[in-house]
Design a protein around this motif. Structure first.
Motif, PDB file in Angstrom:
ATOM      1  N   SER B  54       0.849  -1.187   0.000  1.00 54.12           N
ATOM      2  CA  SER B  54       0.000   0.000   0.000  1.00 54.12           C
ATOM      3  C   SER B  54       0.884   1.236   0.000  1.00 54.12           C
ATOM      4  O   SER B  54       2.023   1.201   0.488  1.00 54.12           O
ATOM      5  CB  SER B  54      -0.921   0.002   1.219  1.00 54.12           C
ATOM      6  N   THR B  55       0.359   2.305  -0.567  1.00 55.17           N
ATOM      7  CA  THR B  55       1.103   3.564  -0.633  1.00 55.17           C
ATOM      8  C   THR B  55       0.130   4.691  -0.347  1.00 55.17           C
ATOM      9  O   THR B  55      -1.081   4.492  -0.348  1.00 55.17           O
ATOM     10  CB  THR B  55       1.707   3.794  -2.032  1.00 55.17           C
ATOM     11  N   VAL B  56       0.676   5.864  -0.115  1.00 52.52           N
ATOM     12  CA  VAL B  56      -0.140   7.063   0.024  1.00 52.52           C
ATOM     13  C   VAL B  56       0.307   8.041  -1.052  1.00 52.52           C
ATOM     14  O   VAL B  56       1.504   8.361  -1.125  1.00 52.52           O
ATOM     15  CB  VAL B  56       0.033   7.694   1.422  1.00 52.52           C
ATOM     16  N   ALA B  57      -0.631   8.452  -1.897  1.00 52.15           N
ATOM     17  CA  ALA B  57      -0.288   9.323  -3.021  1.00 52.15           C
ATOM     18  C   ALA B  57       0.382  10.602  -2.530  1.00 52.15           C
ATOM     19  O   ALA B  57      -0.091  11.241  -1.591  1.00 52.15           O
ATOM     20  CB  ALA B  57      -1.550   9.661  -3.817  1.00 52.15           C
ATOM     21  N   GLY B  58       1.487  10.959  -3.145  1.00 49.16           N
ATOM     22  CA  GLY B  58       2.187  12.174  -2.779  1.00 49.16           C
ATOM     23  C   GLY B  58       3.210  11.980  -1.670  1.00 49.16           C
ATOM     24  O   GLY B  58       4.030  12.847  -1.412  1.00 49.16           O
ATOM     25  N   LYS B  59       3.139  10.813  -1.021  1.00 54.52           N
ATOM     26  CA  LYS B  59       4.019  10.536   0.112  1.00 54.52           C
ATOM     27  C   LYS B  59       4.963   9.401  -0.261  1.00 54.52           C
ATOM     28  O   LYS B  59       4.515   8.370  -0.783  1.00 54.52           O
ATOM     29  CB  LYS B  59       3.133  10.101   1.282  1.00 54.52           C
ATOM     30  N   SER B  60       6.212   9.576   0.001  1.00 59.88           N
ATOM     31  CA  SER B  60       7.152   8.512  -0.367  1.00 59.88           C
ATOM     32  C   SER B  60       7.001   7.337   0.591  1.00 59.88           C
ATOM     33  O   SER B  60       6.522   7.494   1.716  1.00 59.88           O
ATOM     34  CB  SER B  60       8.576   9.048  -0.361  1.00 59.88           C
ATOM     35  N   GLY B  61       7.405   6.150   0.114  1.00 63.32           N
ATOM     36  CA  GLY B  61       7.325   4.978   0.967  1.00 63.32           C
ATOM     37  C   GLY B  61       6.174   4.069   0.609  1.00 63.32           C
ATOM     38  O   GLY B  61       5.131   4.525   0.150  1.00 63.32           O
ATOM     39  N   ALA B  62       6.392   2.788   0.765  1.00 71.35           N
ATOM     40  CA  ALA B  62       5.351   1.791   0.524  1.00 71.35           C
ATOM     41  C   ALA B  62       5.452   0.760   1.641  1.00 71.35           C
ATOM     42  O   ALA B  62       6.529   0.549   2.218  1.00 71.35           O
ATOM     43  CB  ALA B  62       5.543   1.125  -0.832  1.00 71.35           C
ATOM     44  N   THR B  63       4.332   0.143   1.961  1.00 75.61           N
ATOM     45  CA  THR B  63       4.305  -0.851   3.034  1.00 75.61           C
ATOM     46  C   THR B  63       3.750  -2.162   2.508  1.00 75.61           C
ATOM     47  O   THR B  63       2.722  -2.161   1.824  1.00 75.61           O
ATOM     48  CB  THR B  63       3.374  -0.366   4.175  1.00 75.61           C
TER      49      THR B  63
END
Lengths: 138, 138
Positions: B54-63
């Motif tokens: 999962s990711t958050v648009a505009g925010k770096s990083g994925a989990t």
DNA sequence: TTACATGTAATTATTTTAGTTACAGAATTT
DNA sequence: AAATTCTGTAACTAAAATAATTACATGTAA
């Protein structure tokens, strides 16, 4: 996705096997496959190099050099597929990164196993099996 | 030859798994893989659609949304490979020819079996296995 | 609001695959 | 033996698949 050379090659060999008396020209085979005769001649060249059939230059017709039950799909696949590895990998991952440094050798083990599984399965099926199913479908 | 999307995707997931605290940007990952950040973002998009991260648009990083031992190479392969069939076939073989008429359905059976063998093998290996081997190689 | 990131469409470049043209040389026919 | 027909192969072109890049709207956060 893997190219269609195995499919066309099996088609070629099936035609030859089912017409043992007739000397099939590359033109005739191309008509059944629905492609250009040169495509057929090139594949036949590879199959000949692999020892699966023999031809006489200038003379139409090809002869299988093995019984259909002794020709596996793996032999055909290997005859017409120049690449040894099934999966591509990205070139030049960053060697300064611990993952980048070792990902290729690590993936290589997995990919090799997967390829072996595929090839083992292709090795169990023969041209004779294909011919039986062709007849039965008909 | 199969494209390199599986290889790159495993690389991406391995990076994320080995940096659980850090929010890795597509730029950073691209530096390890050695490609363009957009290539990474596209693959991450596919992996997200498949429910692997999962990711958050505009925010770096994925989990990762699953444990590495619950992510098989098959899941990753399916996530980034749009084509359902592994082997291509020639289109439109001549229906007037007995071989041409039935070759596709006949080959389809063999190709399906081969593909299943490949996928079964990919299904036995997990991201956790990859991570173990990465560490061990290091 | 400024800076930096993602998500994605659109475009371009590269590589692979397939199709075509061309022709030398072998076999066959007349 | 000349004409015809076919193979084998190189060279070239076309099409398709893959990867890389550009561009930008939009989200996040200092």
């Amino acid at each position: 996705m893997i190219n269609s050379r195995l499919a066309v090659s099996v088609h070629i060999l099936a035609l030859i096997a089912t017409h043992p008396d007739q000397a099939l020209s590359s033109d005739y085979i191309a008509g059944s496959v629905n492609t250009n005769p040169v495509v057929i001649r090139r594949l036949i060249g590879s199959l000949r190099q692999a020892g699966l059939l023999s031809t006489v230059a200038g003379k139409s017709g090809a002869t299988l050099t093995k019984d259909p039950q002794d020709i596996t799909l793996l032999m055909i696949y290997r005859a017409v597929e120049p690449k040894e590895t099934l999966f591509s990998m990205h070139e030049q991952p960053n060697p300064a990164c611990p993952v980048g440094r070792d990902i290729q050798s690590t993936l290589n083990q997995s990919f090799t196993r997967a390829q072996q599984a595929l090839e083992a399965e292709l090795g169990t099926e023969t041209l004779a099996d294909i011919l039986h199913r062709l007849v039965r479908t008909r």
